[in-house]
Structure formats: C-alpha cells, structure tokens
Scaffold this motif. Structure first.
Motif, short mmCIF file in Angstrom:
data_model
loop_
_atom_site.label_atom_id
_atom_site.label_comp_id
_atom_site.label_asym_id
_atom_site.label_seq_id
_atom_site.Cartn_x
_atom_site.Cartn_y
_atom_site.Cartn_z
N SER A 137 0.81 -1.22 0.00
CA SER A 137 0.00 0.00 0.00
C SER A 137 0.84 1.26 0.00
CB SER A 137 -0.96 0.00 1.19
OG SER A 137 -0.23 -0.08 2.39
N SER A 138 2.15 1.14 0.13
CA SER A 138 3.00 2.33 0.06
C SER A 138 3.71 2.46 -1.28
CB SER A 138 4.06 2.27 1.17
OG SER A 138 4.98 1.23 0.93
N LEU A 139 3.44 1.54 -2.20
CA LEU A 139 4.13 1.51 -3.48
C LEU A 139 3.25 2.05 -4.61
CD1 LEU A 139 5.56 -2.11 -3.21
CD2 LEU A 139 6.85 0.01 -2.90
N HIS A 140 3.84 2.92 -5.42
CA HIS A 140 3.19 3.23 -6.69
C HIS A 140 3.41 2.03 -7.61
CE1 HIS A 140 2.83 7.20 -5.14
NE2 HIS A 140 4.13 7.50 -5.28
N MET A 141 2.43 1.75 -8.45
CA MET A 141 2.53 0.58 -9.31
C MET A 141 2.40 1.00 -10.78
SD MET A 141 3.02 -1.89 -7.21
CE MET A 141 2.83 -3.27 -8.35
N ILE A 163 -0.33 3.86 -11.33
CA ILE A 163 -1.34 4.20 -10.34
C ILE A 163 -0.64 4.49 -9.03
CG2 ILE A 163 -1.73 1.78 -9.67
CD1 ILE A 163 -4.75 2.54 -9.44
N SER A 164 -1.16 5.47 -8.31
CA SER A 164 -0.54 5.87 -7.05
C SER A 164 -0.78 4.83 -5.97
CB SER A 164 -1.10 7.22 -6.61
OG SER A 164 -2.49 7.10 -6.32
N TRP A 165 -0.05 4.97 -4.86
CA TRP A 165 -0.14 4.00 -3.78
C TRP A 165 -1.57 3.88 -3.25
CZ3 TRP A 165 -1.93 5.72 0.89
CH2 TRP A 165 -1.88 7.10 1.10
N SER A 166 -2.32 4.97 -3.26
CA SER A 166 -3.67 4.94 -2.72
C SER A 166 -4.70 4.53 -3.76
CB SER A 166 -4.04 6.31 -2.17
OG SER A 166 -4.12 7.25 -3.25
N GLY A 167 -4.30 4.59 -5.02
CA GLY A 167 -5.27 4.36 -6.09
C GLY A 167 -6.00 5.63 -6.49
N GLY A 168 -5.67 6.74 -5.85
CA GLY A 168 -6.38 7.97 -6.11
C GLY A 168 -5.96 8.68 -7.39
N SER A 169 -4.79 8.34 -7.90
CA SER A 169 -4.31 8.95 -9.15
C SER A 169 -3.82 7.85 -10.08
CB SER A 169 -3.16 9.92 -8.87
OG SER A 169 -3.59 10.98 -8.06
N ALA A 170 -4.08 8.06 -11.36
CA ALA A 170 -3.62 7.09 -12.36
C ALA A 170 -3.50 7.79 -13.70
CB ALA A 170 -4.59 5.92 -12.47
N TYR A 171 -2.62 7.31 -14.52
CA TYR A 171 -2.55 7.83 -15.88
C TYR A 171 -1.98 6.75 -16.80
CZ TYR A 171 2.29 9.07 -14.53
OH TYR A 171 3.57 9.05 -14.06
N ASN A 172 -2.25 6.94 -18.09
CA ASN A 172 -1.88 5.97 -19.11
C ASN A 172 -0.86 6.55 -20.08
OD1 ASN A 172 -3.78 4.28 -18.03
ND2 ASN A 172 -5.22 4.46 -19.71
N PHE A 232 -7.17 1.27 -22.09
CA PHE A 232 -6.67 0.50 -20.94
C PHE A 232 -6.97 1.25 -19.65
CE2 PHE A 232 -2.89 -1.87 -23.14
CZ PHE A 232 -3.74 -2.28 -24.14
N THR A 233 -7.21 0.49 -18.59
CA THR A 233 -7.47 1.07 -17.27
C THR A 233 -6.70 0.30 -16.22
OG1 THR A 233 -9.72 1.69 -17.95
CG2 THR A 233 -9.23 1.67 -15.59
N ILE A 234 -5.93 1.04 -15.42
CA ILE A 234 -5.19 0.43 -14.32
C ILE A 234 -5.99 0.62 -13.04
CG2 ILE A 234 -3.84 2.52 -13.88
CD1 ILE A 234 -1.48 0.69 -13.14
N SER A 235 -5.95 -0.38 -12.17
CA SER A 235 -6.62 -0.28 -10.88
C SER A 235 -5.85 -1.13 -9.88
CB SER A 235 -8.08 -0.75 -10.97
OG SER A 235 -8.15 -2.11 -11.37
N ARG A 236 -6.18 -0.98 -8.62
CA ARG A 236 -5.49 -1.75 -7.59
C ARG A 236 -6.43 -2.06 -6.44
NH1 ARG A 236 -0.46 1.47 -5.75
NH2 ARG A 236 -0.27 -0.20 -4.20
N ASN A 275 -5.56 -2.74 -2.56
CA ASN A 275 -4.49 -2.83 -1.57
C ASN A 275 -4.74 -3.94 -0.55
OD1 ASN A 275 -3.00 -0.85 -2.77
ND2 ASN A 275 -3.59 0.77 -1.32
N ALA A 276 -5.98 -4.22 -0.27
CA ALA A 276 -6.29 -5.28 0.68
C ALA A 276 -5.85 -6.64 0.15
CB ALA A 276 -7.78 -5.29 0.98
N LYS A 277 -5.94 -6.81 -1.16
CA LYS A 277 -5.55 -8.07 -1.79
C LYS A 277 -4.13 -8.04 -2.34
CE LYS A 277 -10.23 -9.36 -3.20
NZ LYS A 277 -11.11 -9.72 -4.35
N LYS A 278 -3.49 -6.87 -2.26
CA LYS A 278 -2.14 -6.70 -2.80
C LYS A 278 -2.11 -7.04 -4.28
CE LYS A 278 0.37 -7.42 1.53
NZ LYS A 278 1.50 -8.13 2.18
N MET A 279 -3.06 -6.48 -4.99
CA MET A 279 -3.19 -6.76 -6.40
C MET A 279 -3.28 -5.45 -7.19
SD MET A 279 -3.34 -10.10 -6.82
CE MET A 279 -4.04 -10.25 -8.46
N VAL A 280 -2.74 -5.49 -8.41
CA VAL A 280 -2.93 -4.42 -9.37
C VAL A 280 -3.39 -5.05 -10.67
CG1 VAL A 280 -0.50 -4.41 -10.11
CG2 VAL A 280 -1.91 -2.37 -10.41
N TYR A 281 -4.25 -4.34 -11.37
CA TYR A 281 -4.88 -4.89 -12.56
C TYR A 281 -4.70 -3.96 -13.75
CZ TYR A 281 -7.30 -7.38 -8.81
OH TYR A 281 -7.58 -8.11 -7.69
#
Length: 124
Positions: free
Chosen positions: A30-34, A51-60, A68-72, A74-80
């Motif tokens: 949860s502290s990592l940008h992905m 995508i930012s660590w919080s998921g609040g910011s993203a860009y392509n 394409f859409t990036i999402s994450r 944090n509870a599951k430690k997954m990024v999509y």
C-alpha cells in the motif's frame, strides 16, 4: 524485497479484451506506486499505465489512452490492467512494476521491483 507475479495474458483477437493481474508479496504494497510496462523484441520498454499508492491517481501512456485502465486493491495486494479494444500493436510482454519513490512515474528506471512478465498476443 517485493515479489511481483503477473497473470492473465494470452491470445485474443483484435477488438477483444483481456485483464492482466499482478500479485505482490513482501514489502508494504500500500506504500508503493505501481505501473505496467510492455516490451516487444528489439524495442525499448514502453510505459503503459501507473497508479498511485492509494489508487487515487492514475494515468496511461499515449498509445493506450481510452482503451486501458489500471486499478489496484491494496487489501488483496493486487494491481490490474483492463485492456479493451486490443489491436495487434498491443502484442507484447507485459510487466508489472513497483516504485518506492515519492511520486508516480512513467520512467522504467524509477521502478524498483519487476515481475517476470505475461505475454499478450493480439491476432488480426
């Protein structure tokens, strides 16, 4: 140390969709940008999305905007990476990466951890 494992790649026809997943273990996810990057043989690695660590910011990256859409999760430690309207030009090995820096980045050398990649092949 953060271990990243991608999945979800495969063969799809042009116009189709795929969803890539990347699971993380170790470290504080949860502290990592992905980010997602892709690479084809003989070419430089290309930025796809971040995508930012919080998921609040993203860009392509420019070549995938609107498709394409990036999402994450944090509870599951997954990024999509949801990929729609795929074209043969999207064929590549797709990598998930994690960045410990303060700001999101589209530069691959800013990223500290990398997965092994998952192949996406789009047929015409």
């Amino acid at each position: 140390q953060v271990l990243l494992v991608e999945s979800g790649g495969g063969l799809v026809r042009a116009g189709g969709s795929l969803r890539l997943s990347c699971g993380a273990s170790g470290g504080t996810f949860s502290s990592l940008h992905m980010g997602w990057f892709r690479q084809t043989p003989g070419k430089a690695r290309e930025f796809v999305a971040a995508i930012s660590w919080s998921g609040g910011s993203a860009y392509n990256g420019d070549s995938v905007k609107g498709r394409f859409t990036i999402s994450r999760d944090n509870a599951k430690k997954m990024v999509y990476l949801q990929m729609n309207n795929l074209t043969p030009e999207d064929t590549a090995l797709y990598y998930c990466a994690a960045d410990r820096g303060l700001e999101m980045s589209r530069l691959d050398y800013h990223y500290d951890y990398w997965g092994q990649g998952t192949q996406v092949t789009v047929s015409s």
